[in-house]
Design an enzyme around this catalytic site. Structure first.
Site, PDB file in Angstrom:
ATOM      1  N   ASP A   1      -7.990  -5.372  -0.145  1.00 31.41           N
ATOM      2  CA  ASP A   1      -8.528  -5.988  -1.354  1.00 31.41           C
ATOM      3  C   ASP A   1      -8.233  -7.474  -1.438  1.00 31.41           C
ATOM      4  O   ASP A   1      -8.939  -8.219  -2.107  1.00 31.41           O
ATOM      5  CB  ASP A   1      -7.967  -5.274  -2.590  1.00 31.41           C
ATOM      6  CG  ASP A   1      -8.540  -3.885  -2.696  1.00 31.41           C
ATOM      7  OD1 ASP A   1      -9.694  -3.705  -2.281  1.00 31.41           O
ATOM      8  OD2 ASP A   1      -7.834  -2.982  -3.160  1.00 31.41           O
TER       9      ASP A   1
ATOM     10  N   HIS B   1       0.844  -1.198   0.000  1.00 27.32           N
ATOM     11  CA  HIS B   1       0.000   0.000   0.000  1.00 27.32           C
ATOM     12  C   HIS B   1       0.868   1.233   0.000  1.00 27.32           C
ATOM     13  O   HIS B   1       1.923   1.239   0.640  1.00 27.32           O
ATOM     14  CB  HIS B   1      -0.933   0.016   1.221  1.00 27.32           C
ATOM     15  CG  HIS B   1      -2.099   0.916   1.029  1.00 27.32           C
ATOM     16  ND1 HIS B   1      -2.047   2.253   1.321  1.00 27.32           N
ATOM     17  CD2 HIS B   1      -3.331   0.677   0.523  1.00 27.32           C
ATOM     18  CE1 HIS B   1      -3.211   2.798   1.013  1.00 27.32           C
ATOM     19  NE2 HIS B   1      -4.004   1.866   0.524  1.00 27.32           N
TER      20      HIS B   1
HETATM   21  N1  CMC Z   1       4.457  -7.245  -5.217  1.00 30.74           N
HETATM   22  C1  CMC Z   1       5.812  -7.252  -5.309  1.00 30.74           C
HETATM   23  N2  CMC Z   1       6.599  -6.204  -5.030  1.00 30.74           N
HETATM   24  C2  CMC Z   1       5.986  -5.057  -4.665  1.00 30.74           C
HETATM   25  C3  CMC Z   1       4.586  -4.959  -4.544  1.00 30.74           C
HETATM   26  C4  CMC Z   1       3.810  -6.111  -4.823  1.00 30.74           C
HETATM   27  N3  CMC Z   1       2.487  -6.092  -4.718  1.00 30.74           N
HETATM   28  N4  CMC Z   1       4.249  -3.707  -4.155  1.00 30.74           N
HETATM   29  C5  CMC Z   1       5.405  -3.024  -4.029  1.00 30.74           C
HETATM   30  N5  CMC Z   1       6.452  -3.848  -4.338  1.00 30.74           N
HETATM   31  C6  CMC Z   1       7.882  -3.511  -4.226  1.00 30.74           C
HETATM   32  C7  CMC Z   1       8.348  -2.611  -5.357  1.00 30.74           C
HETATM   33  O1  CMC Z   1       8.811  -3.368  -6.444  1.00 30.74           O
HETATM   34  C8  CMC Z   1       9.421  -1.808  -4.674  1.00 30.74           C
HETATM   35  O2  CMC Z   1      10.572  -2.652  -4.560  1.00 30.74           O
HETATM   36  P1  CMC Z   1      12.054  -1.992  -4.618  1.00 30.74           P
HETATM   37  O3  CMC Z   1      12.129  -1.054  -3.443  1.00 30.74           O
HETATM   38  O4  CMC Z   1      12.966  -3.152  -4.521  1.00 30.74           O
HETATM   39  O5  CMC Z   1      12.123  -1.277  -5.942  1.00 30.74           O
HETATM   40  C9  CMC Z   1       8.879  -1.600  -3.256  1.00 30.74           C
HETATM   41  O6  CMC Z   1       8.027  -2.745  -3.025  1.00 30.74           O
HETATM   42  C10 CMC Z   1       8.098  -0.313  -3.074  1.00 30.74           C
HETATM   43  O7  CMC Z   1       7.109  -0.258  -4.086  1.00 30.74           O
HETATM   44  P2  CMC Z   1       6.484   1.083  -4.692  1.00 30.74           P
HETATM   45  O8  CMC Z   1       5.985   0.787  -6.075  1.00 30.74           O
HETATM   46  O9  CMC Z   1       7.439   2.205  -4.516  1.00 30.74           O
HETATM   47  O10 CMC Z   1       5.276   1.305  -3.720  1.00 30.74           O
HETATM   48  P3  CMC Z   1       4.064   2.280  -3.976  1.00 30.74           P
HETATM   49  O11 CMC Z   1       3.742   2.861  -2.660  1.00 30.74           O
HETATM   50  O12 CMC Z   1       4.331   3.206  -5.091  1.00 30.74           O
HETATM   51  O13 CMC Z   1       2.917   1.268  -4.466  1.00 30.74           O
HETATM   52  C11 CMC Z   1       1.000  -0.040  -4.601  1.00 30.74           C
HETATM   53  C12 CMC Z   1       1.812   0.929  -3.762  1.00 30.74           C
HETATM   54  C13 CMC Z   1      -0.309  -0.371  -3.852  1.00 30.74           C
HETATM   55  C14 CMC Z   1       0.623   0.582  -5.956  1.00 30.74           C
HETATM   56  C15 CMC Z   1       1.827  -1.339  -4.817  1.00 30.74           C
HETATM   57  O14 CMC Z   1       2.165  -1.927  -3.593  1.00 30.74           O
HETATM   58  C16 CMC Z   1       1.123  -2.347  -5.710  1.00 30.74           C
HETATM   59  O15 CMC Z   1       1.185  -2.242  -6.947  1.00 30.74           O
HETATM   60  N6  CMC Z   1       0.401  -3.340  -5.094  1.00 30.74           N
HETATM   61  C17 CMC Z   1      -0.387  -4.276  -5.836  1.00 30.74           C
HETATM   62  C18 CMC Z   1      -1.697  -3.639  -6.222  1.00 30.74           C
HETATM   63  C19 CMC Z   1      -2.657  -3.526  -5.064  1.00 30.74           C
HETATM   64  O16 CMC Z   1      -2.887  -4.464  -4.320  1.00 30.74           O
HETATM   65  N7  CMC Z   1      -3.271  -2.327  -4.943  1.00 30.74           N
HETATM   66  C20 CMC Z   1      -4.312  -2.072  -3.957  1.00 30.74           C
HETATM   67  C21 CMC Z   1      -3.957  -1.081  -2.928  1.00 30.74           C
HETATM   68  S1  CMC Z   1      -5.169  -1.107  -1.599  1.00 30.74           S
HETATM   69  C22 CMC Z   1      -6.590  -0.463  -2.290  1.00 30.74           C
HETATM   70  C23 CMC Z   1      -6.618   1.009  -2.384  1.00 30.74           C
HETATM   71  O17 CMC Z   1      -6.562   1.674  -1.329  1.00 30.74           O
HETATM   72  O18 CMC Z   1      -6.743   1.507  -3.526  1.00 30.74           O
END
Ligand code: CMC
Length: 429
Positions: free
Chosen positions: A364, A306
């Site tokens: 989710d 998240h």
């Molecule tokens: N699976 C594998 N690796 C992940 C994931 C994941 N689901 N999420 C983040 N990472 C890794 C990412 O690759 C990065 O690694 P590194 O530091 O080595 O480069 C690190 O964790 C930080 O990720 P980020 O992309 O900078 O994190 P963010 O805050 O921008 O992304 C997110 C948040 C929710 C978009 C992401 O975690 C994601 O894509 N999750 C899967 C989709 C999901 O379940 N979304 C629903 C969110 S809850 C509902 C809502 O409130 O909308």
């Protein structure tokens, strides 16, 4: 406002900016005069460090895993309150008295039917249209059917539009579902609860009545409550940005629905369940976990991580408990998708990659499992999220419209394209 000032030094000049303090949470540097003072913009794609508004509705402390609606914690509300009471709280700022609650529930219930002509809109869609495409279109089309609540300068019309959207969203979503499976639309029933009525509109057929199970009704109500608002997330910010141009409320909420659809946001519940099905059996989990860790592979574990919650998602904790209640009731323990979910949850909570990055199962992950067990197809998951979030979008939109400091949202950019050049006639290209 704090007495302390933030100082920005550029070359030999120092600029001072006020620091604004909220009730709780990080203070913000007021950079509204930055451009006029320095000729510079800030650069913050994804708004990771930018507060775009002030708000009194929802507070999230991502490090402590805390979510408050008007000061009340989400776990208390999910345990002790109900969705319509939470709607009242989000819209008006306080929990309702018994009389206010009754009046509000009656007002919502009296607005559950759709204009009969709107049924023809559905027939214009292909049967295999995604419910979110239909919901987005139908909500936008409400502006064409409810002209008497599109004048945003009139507080009574704003209120009427709000009540209409909260009342009609379950009907709109349920009709999208019925249309997709070729069953007749089921009209709303005002003797049922908000959640019970939604279940009935989805699962009843004219030939057979549908008995609303109280455990499932409660689980549905909790899913609505947990998704009701979530501060300035992507879809809420979209609603605010749309509303900042004084667009009508139905258009703004349709924009919110469109944004929510994406798999990085509300679409994650659908994507999470599709992923569990794609994994298929627990023995294939290591393969998918390896892909999630591989930086050359864009695959992510859907339903994990998240942007804001970096210790745990408090909504996920409530949902995990509710999932157990529903699954026990329905006796679907041997369901392979569920077995994959259990195993994946365990592995991800122990795996060093996920632990160090604080990637926990989010709301989710569990809501998808519950909705699947209740009998909803995955394509309906995000539509259910949209109907739950409508109240949050509306509360935030109303707050913005009522704010005397409201300005049209107009982000700036760092331009990296070509500088001015002369037009080249076609013959010379
Ligand atoms: N699976 C594998 N690796 C992940 C994931 C994941 N689901 N999420 C983040 N990472 C890794 C990412 O690759 C990065 O690694 P590194 O530091 O080595 O480069 C690190 O964790 C930080 O990720 P980020 O992309 O900078 O994190 P963010 O805050 O921008 O992304 C997110 C948040 C929710 C978009 C992401 O975690 C994601 O894509 N999750 C899967 C989709 C999901 O379940 N979304 C629903 C969110 S809850 C509902 C809502 O409130 O909308």
């Amino acid at each position: 406002m704090s007495d302390e000032k933030a100082k920005l030094i550029i070359g030999d000049k120092t600029y001072e900016f006020a620091i604004l303090e909220g009730t709780v949470g990080p203070s913000v540097i007021d950079i509204r005069s930055l451009y006029s003072q320095t000729g510079l913009f800030t650069y913050d794609p994804g708004f990771t460090s930018t507060a775009a508004c002030d708000s009194s509705i929802t507070y999230i402390d991502g490090d402590r895993g805390q979510l408050l609606y008007r000061g009340y914690s989400i776990d208390q509300l999910a345990e002790q309150s109900s969705y319509l009471e939470v709607c009242f709280l989000l819209l008006y700022g306080e929990l309702p008295s018994a009389a206010q609650k009754k009046d509000f529930e009656e007002r919502i219930t009296r607005h559950t039917m759709l204009h009969e002509q709107m049924h023809y809109l559905y027939r214009g869609f292909r049967r295999d249209a995604h419910p979110m495409a239909i919901v987005c279109g139908v909500v936008g089309a409400m502006a064409a059917f409810y002209h008497d609540s599109t004048d945003i300068t009139d507080p009574e019309q704003r209120e009427l539009a709000s009540i209409r959207m909260i009342g009609k969203m379950p009907t709109i979503a349920a009709m999208a579902y019925k249309y997709s499976i070729g069953q007749p639309f089921v009209y709303p029933r005002n003797d049922l609860s908000y959640a019970g009525n939604f279940l009935n509109m989805c699962f009843a057929v004219p030939a057979e009545s549908y008995e609303v199970n109280p455990i499932i009704e409660r689980a549905m109500d909790r899913i609505f409550t947990l998704h009701a608002d979530h501060e300035q997330n992507a879809s809420t910010s979209t609603v605010r940005l749309s509303g900042s141009s004084d667009a009508n409320p139905f258009a703004c909420i349709a924009a919110g629905v469109a944004c929510l659809w994406g798999p990085a946001h509300g679409g994650a519940n659908e994507a999470a369940l599709n992923m569990l099905r794609a994994i298929g059996t627990p023995d294939r989990i290591p393969e998918f976990v390896a892909r999630a860790k591989d930086k050359n592979d864009p695959f992510r574990l859907m339903g994990f991580g998240h942007r804001v919650y970096k210790s745990y998602d408090p909504r996920a904790q409530v949902m995990q408990k509710t999932a157990r209640e529903v699954l026990d009731l329905l006796g679907v323990e041997n369901n392979p998708t569920l077995q994959v979910a259990r195993e994946l949850e365990k592995i991800a909570l122990e795996d060093e990659y996920f632990v160090t990055r604080k990637l926990y199962p989010n709301v989710d992950f569990y809501s998808g499992i519950i909705l699947d067990a209740i009998g909803f197809p995955t394509s309906m998951f995000t539509a259910i999220f949209a109907l739950s979030r409508t109240v949050g979008w509306i509360a935030q939109w109303k707050e913005m419209i009522g704010d005397p400091q409201k300005k049209i949202g107009r982000p700036r950019q760092l331009y990296e394209g070509v500088e001015r050049r002369e037009y080249i006639p076609l013959a010379k290209r």
